[in-house]
Structure formats: structure tokens, C-alpha cells
Design an enzyme around this catalytic site. Structure first.
Site: not given
Length: 288
Positions: A166, A128, A198, A130, A161
Site C-alpha cells: 500500500d 464497505r 501491512d 471507512y 497480508d
């Protein structure tokens, strides 16, 4: 001849790091160190800041089997999520860089693998990325966990989550995958991603030249004008190119202040403590 790269990083205490034969042939980095040396055949490193951890890359970057493991001085694997301490005192915390600024590979701690190494996220068997670079250092606060069984009444009843919290670090220097930075939180954004909460803690490295002048969310706009809006818009929109809806934000779409960010950190650290004591089912999460 293997290429060697050295970088000076500020720190404040001394230690020695013993060479370990298991590193030969791999790539090793010393975190929070005076000399950082990286080579494909061997390494040298003088660690001078606690926690004394080394990261070792296995496999090649941008491949399915690429992993960044963390090791202690004896060469034993440790978890960047569970074993690196969260708190350093005086509202200063350790922050583990997963994604360096101005990069797009979606790197993350593998919470379901032993010792939770950093890997590139995979979807449908493919790595993956962005759709565009992230403009800040991005990673996690160790020893935190967003409990998926807890409905936050302040954030539309959204459930956690199931990941560490983060961090978006806004300093000028580009971090490195696996680097541990000392940061102070400045604010918090309550992102809601497909119904899950999140948190994004906005923070700055203590080594940044502007760190002494930035102590709360209002200071961010003064010294980094437009940054809070840019962070919110980036995380709101990054899934749109894949055909998904924009993410939402609680708290009136605004960044909460430092005190609120500290509350989030305290609560998610408490949740992690419950998890690590196995007082709540861990599911597929690795606790080692």
C-alpha cells in the site's frame, strides 16, 4: 446530452489512442494524459505518457458489480497489479490510485479476479466504507506482494497480508480511481493488522509543488507537519468504530526512513517475481 469533463495532467511523451467500439456506452479515462475526457456515450483521449493504459468502468459506482478495468492501446485488458511496471528509475515508482483522498468507499484491486480490476470491497454481502474519509490518496505499488508465508523477524515475526504493498500519497492534488502517478517514497509504516504485516509506504507525487523539497522521512515533518502522526493514527483507529481493536505498528511506532522504504519495495518486488513465476502456490490470487 452526456456530460464531458476535461482535466490537464502533466506528462512527457506522446502517443495516440485508437477508439475502440467496445468502449462506446461505457466510461473511459486515459491515465497520465494531456486531455482526459469522460462521457457516458463515447470518449476521446490523447495519451502522452507510458505506460499507455486506459481505464474503463463497468457498472455503476457504489454497486456490487462496479469494476474499473485497465486496457492497453489495443483494447486488451491488462492487470494494474501485474502489468504496470513498478520502477521508473532513480527511486521513482508507479503508484495506482485506488481510493482518492477525502473519500470513504473502500476501493481495492480485486486480487482474486482475472485482470485484477479495482472494485469496492464487500463484507457480508454489503459494500464497505471507512467510518470517515481518508485524507490522502491511497493505493498500491504494482508488481509487489506481501508474502503470507514470510515471517518478518524485524516486525514481531508478522506474516505478509497477501496483497500488493500500500501507498499513502501525501500530495495536495486529489487523485482519481485508476490513475497512475509517478511517486518517490519518503518512509514506511509497519502496520500490523490482526497479526498480518501491512506496509504503508509514505510517498509524494513528483508533480506536487513540494516534491522537490521532500526527499526523506524527516522532510515530511518539516513540510507537512503532523502528517506522519495523522497517517499512523488514522490507520491505527479506523476499525475501532466496528468494534475491533486498534491496529498496531512495528518499528517502535515510528515511520522508517526512505532507505528502509526502498528495502521494503525491493523485497516485496522480489516476492512478487517468485509469485508471478508460479514458484510458490498462488492460492486464489489471479496471476493474469
Amino acid at each position: 446530452m452526456a456530460a464531458t469533463r476535461a482535466i490537464t495532467i502533466a506528462s512527457n511523451s506522446s502517443c495516440s489512442l485508437l477508439a475502440n467500439k467496445s468502449f462506446v456506452g461505457g466510461t473511459a479515462l486515459c491515465l497520465n494524459n494531456l486531455k482526459f475526457c469522460r462521457t457516458r456515450r463515447s470518449y476521446t483521449c490523447r495519451a502522452i505518457y507510458n505506460p499507455q493504459v486506459v481505464v474503463k468502468e463497468e457498472g455503476q459506482p457504489e454497486t456490487l458489480d462496479y469494476r474499473v478495468f485497465f486496457l492497453d492501446q489495443s483494447g486488451k485488458k491488462v492487470s494494474p497489479w501485474h502489468d504496470i511496471p513498478l520502477r521508473l528509475g532513480d527511486d521513482v515508482f508507479n503508484f495506482v490510485v485506488e481510493i482518492p483522498k477525502e473519500s470513504s468507499a473502500k476501493m481495492e484491486v480485486a486480487t482474486d479476479e482475472s485482470f485484477t480490476p479495482i472494485k469496492q470491497d464487500i463484507k457480508k454481502g454489503k459494500l464497505r466504507y471507512y467510518p470517515y474519509n481518508i485524507h490522502w490518496n491511497y493505493g498500491l505499488l504494482p508488481q509487489t506482494w506481501e508474502d503470507p508465508s514470510f515471517a518478518n523477524s524485524e516486525i514481531e515475526g508478522a506474516l505478509g497480508d497477501n496483497d500488493p504493498v500500500d501507498v499513502v500519497e501525501i500530495g495536495e492534488r486529489r487523485g482519481k480511481i485508476g490513475e497512475v502517478l509517478k511517486v518517490k517514497p519518503l518512509g514506511a509504516l509497519a502496520m500490523i493488522d490482526e497479526g498480518e504485516l501491512d506496509w504503508k509506504i509514505v510517498a509524494i507525487s513528483l508533480d506536487d509543488p513540494k516534491a522537490p523539497f521532500v526527499n526523506d522521512v524527516n522532510d515530511v515533518e518539516k513540510h507537512f507537519p503532523g502528517t506522519l502522526t495523522a497517517i499512523r493514527n488514522w490507520f491505527r483507529d479506523y476499525k475501532i468504530p466496528d468494534g475491533k481493536p486498534a491496529n498496531k505498528f512495528g518499528l517502535g511506532n515510528q515511520a522508517a526512513n526512505k532507505d528502509y522504504a526502498l528495502k521494503v519495495i525491493t523485497e516485496t518486488n522480489e516476492s512478487w517475481n517468485i509469485l508471478i513465476k508460479r514458484s510458490i502456490p498462488a492460492g486464489e490470487l489471479s496471476l493474469v
